[in-house]
Structures are given as C-alpha cells and as structure tokens.
Scaffold this active site. Sequence first.
Site: not given
Ligand code: QV4
Length: 500
Positions: A209, A246
């Site tokens: 990831d 990824e």
């Molecule tokens: C929020 C605010 C931030 C703030 C933060 C403060 O948005 O601006 O800084 O609070 O604490 C969730 C929430 C998000 C929150 C974050 C932190 O949606 O709003 O931040 O938690 O608590 C998944 C979801 C994200 C989720 C994350 C962790 O998609 O929405 O965030 O899980 O729960 C890029 C990357 C790629 C990534 C992709 C989504 O290059 O690597 O974005 N893809 C992978 C996974 C994906 C996962 C993650 C990475 C993180 O496939 O499912 O994100 O592990 O393209």
Amino acid sequence: MFRVILLLAATALAHGYKNPHYAPGRTTMVHLFEWKWDDIAAECERWLGPRGFGGIQISPPNENLIIWSHNRPWWERYQPMSYQLTTRSGNEQQFASMVRRCNDAGVRIYVDAIINHMTGTWNENVGTGGNTANFGQFNYPGVPFGRNDFNWPECYIEPSDYGCCPERVRNCQLSGLKDLNQGTEYVRQMIVTFMNRLIDMGVAGFRIDAAKHMWPGDLRIIYDRLHNLNTAHGFPSGARPYIYQEVIDLGGEAVSRDEYTPLAAVTEFKFGMELSRAFQGGNQLRWLANWGPQWNLLASADSLVFIDNHDNQRGHGAGGNILTYKQARPYKGAIAFMLAHPYGEPQLMSSFGFQNTEAGPPMDSSGNLISPSINSDNTCGNGWICEHRWRQIYQMVAFRNVAGNTNINDWWDNGSNQIAFCRGGQGFIAFNNDSWDLNQNLQTCLPAGRYCDVISGSKSGNSCTGKTVTVGNDGRALISVGANDYDMMLAIHRGPESSL
Ligand code: QV4
Ligand code: CA
C-alpha cells in the site's frame, strides 16, 4: 564488470518478486474486499478452488483503529494500530486456518500490507485488537513505535507536492497518516518481522500500500530480508513472495512507476482507465489491436492489472470514470477483454454494494461484519456483490486458464467496435460494442466441433443453455452478437466448460 554483475543480480532478484506462484494452470486473483477469514476459507473450498481461481487479495489483516465517529468506514483498515492479527475479518487463528484451507484448495493468499504509516489523529484511540495509542506522542505501544520511528519534522502532503517534490511525497503525511521512517533499522525490523510472520503462515505475497510514499531503496532492503515462501504450503523451494506495489502513475508526477519496477511488480492504473473508456464508448475497440506497452502501459511482466479497485470504484485515489459493477454490461465487457488478453497479471474486484463512498461493509449494529449469503443461482446476498460469481466473469477465468501462455492471433475488427481474436488454438472471443449486430464468418482457430458460448450460457450435459457455435474443418464459424444481446461478447474455448 562488478557493476554489471550487481545489476544482473538485482534484476534476477526483482524478477523473483514478479511471480505470483499460482498453483499450476491458474492465472487470476480476486480482491475479496472486507471479507471475513472464515468466509474466505469456505469460498476457497466451495467456489474459488473448483472454479480455477489462482489467488485472493485480502483486506489488511493487522489491527486497525476503530472509527465509530464515521460509523466504521471501510477505510479504517488503512490506519494501523499494531501488527497483531486481529481485525473485523477475524483473529490470528482464523487467519492461519484460512491460509491453510485456501492453499489446500489451490488458492493463494496475498496480503494488503500497510507499512507506510500508522493512524491519523482521532479522538477515539482503541484498535480492533484492544491496543490504544497516544497520537500526540506518536506512541503505539502495540508495536511498539514512538516518536523516533516517524519522519520529522511533521509535514503534510499537499496536492502540488506530487508535481514537484519526491521527498515531500515520501516523507510527509498522506492524508494526515503518521508517516513511518523506513530509513531506520528498527522500523524496518518491525515491518520485516510482520511480513515474515505472514510468509511463514503460508501467504504467497503482498500488495504494498502507498508504495509511492516510500523510498525505493528502503523497500528493496525490506523485500530482500523476506523469507522464501513456505514449502509446507506447497510452494517450490527458494520461491520469493509475489510483490505488487501500489503506485498510481497516470503520468506527469515527480514519482514514476519506473522507480519501482526494478524492485517488483507495480499496479498499472492506466489499464483500467483506458479499458473503462473504451468499453463506455469513449474509444473504438479496434484500437485495442496493439493493447499493451504501445499504449504506454508497463511491460507485461511488471504489471498487476484490474478494471476497478477498492479506491477508484468509489472515487478515492486517482482516475475518474472507472467501470464498476454498477455499469454491469460494459463492466463485464472490459473484464472479459482483460481476462482474454495475455497482457499483465489480472486481478478481479469483489465488492460490497454501496451508495455512500465512505460506508463500511455489511455489518450489524455492534459493527460485526455480516457474512455473504449464497443464493441458489450462485450469486451472493446480504449486501455483497460477488462479481467473481457472475457467470460471464468466472467463465472468463476458466478461459484464461485454458489459453495459458499463448499469444493473440487472427485479430479481426470491423473498423469500429466489433473485434475478435484467438488465443493460439485454445480460445476465441468476439466483442460487439457497436449499435448494430455482429454476424460474421470468422476464424476461431479451434478444431472442428460444437462449442458452448460461456458468456450467454453454460454447458449442461451435452448441450448449452446459451448460444452454440459450430466450427468447421477450416476453423471458421458463424459468430453472432446482437447489439441488443444481454452481453456484448461471445467466448468459446477447448476446456470442458465450452467443448460440447
Ligand atoms: C483527514 C483530512 C486530512 C487531515 C487529517 C488529519 O482529510 O487532510 O490531514 O484528517 O488527521 C481517511 C479519511 C481522511 C483523513 C484520514 C486520516 O478519508 O479524510 O484525513 O483518514 O485520518 C484510504 C482512504 C483514505 C483514508 C485512508 C486512511 O482512501 O480516504 O483517509 O484510507 O483511513 C493517493 C496515494 C495512494 C492511496 C490513494 C487513496 O498515492 O497510495 O491516495 N491509496 C492507498 C489505499 C487507500 C488508502 C491509503 C493508500 C492509505 O489504496 O485505500 O486510503 O493507506 O493516490
Ligand atoms: Ca512515507
């Protein structure tokens, strides 16, 4: 000279991480998103094994933060609290039993490894394994990790960083998720120990990831410390884990997919984007005649491919307009093309139904996951979509297994959206995405005989519940796919599912 040897050794090693080590004759994995371990074990025995599936990507197995403030969203599993194997999907003993039962059924397990970060900052701070954390102190006693194990000074990845600044993409926080420093020996050790424990339990590999957010040099050190796959689970001796990283690279960013292919395989996001466009009518199917690197896709051997994944099927990650189960007809077309075409290592998505893009999987009021029910027509209920149980999809998994490592030959198209091709002498497929019928005498490359179209029906004794195709001594047959047929494709092959 020494450099050449080093380079050769590095290439050989990278090559080792690009083999999924499927059981013989299998070719395709499915992401059973948010499934419970006991249900996966049962699915291996009753469906995936018998139907010839090669493997399963599972949701992250390690402890995550419980986020009730968002009603237990699916994405809570991407916020690790520790590397203990306790989640809503099950505990360590259930995990071990799943891996054993699936390997015994000939189906491999690939783990979604969240090693870039821990959690964000939340008011709630209890994990699925009962561990707590002090977010202000960067303190995760369940590992344990403390302040020194993270990147300093604390910074947040801004959208503009992707265009300019690799060091910010790697060392700042993705969505505020506390960013581990894989440059330190201790952090590497914790990660390697976690991954090796899984390998020893019989898993076949990992999705890495957020690989874009880690330094390739650090990842290489981690990969090279991983154990060989466990021979007691049927893997050949000396087999390296399959690793697909990824990295979302649609072009134009400071971090490129090419930094990661020397290490292991990479997710190719352009694949699903282009096929989604074509099968929605945004590009003519005839252009797919040179599908592959000529479309600026990765080399086939480097590439893990899919139409949709758990992010872009709900607008997370990158790339809009991705086909999903919600547009069933073009989606099945795109999936059939993916499975019929030899390019890449294919992965199917198996979803739970959703309207709200944040919503977690089917659960009761205490947050326990609800198992899929299995209907008499093989489909799922209780809110689970189970695309891998749709006939047009699982029949194409069998098609791909039969096609094996043959190439494409006898490509035909009508200069528009009707195309057809053979896979050696093993299989034939035709697509019609035009608004008029396809009725053509085409070369199928198959031996003379009668074949059941595995898309419109299935074999039942010596007859077919769908279209029957009669191939003549010259290998040709009349192929018909009406513009208003239920599905846009027709597929026949030499396997028992299609030969009459
Ligand atoms: C929020 C605010 C931030 C703030 C933060 C403060 O948005 O601006 O800084 O609070 O604490 C969730 C929430 C998000 C929150 C974050 C932190 O949606 O709003 O931040 O938690 O608590 C998944 C979801 C994200 C989720 C994350 C962790 O998609 O929405 O965030 O899980 O729960 C890029 C990357 C790629 C990534 C992709 C989504 O290059 O690597 O974005 N893809 C992978 C996974 C994906 C996962 C993650 C990475 C993180 O496939 O499912 O994100 O592990 O393209
Ligand atoms: Ca990072």
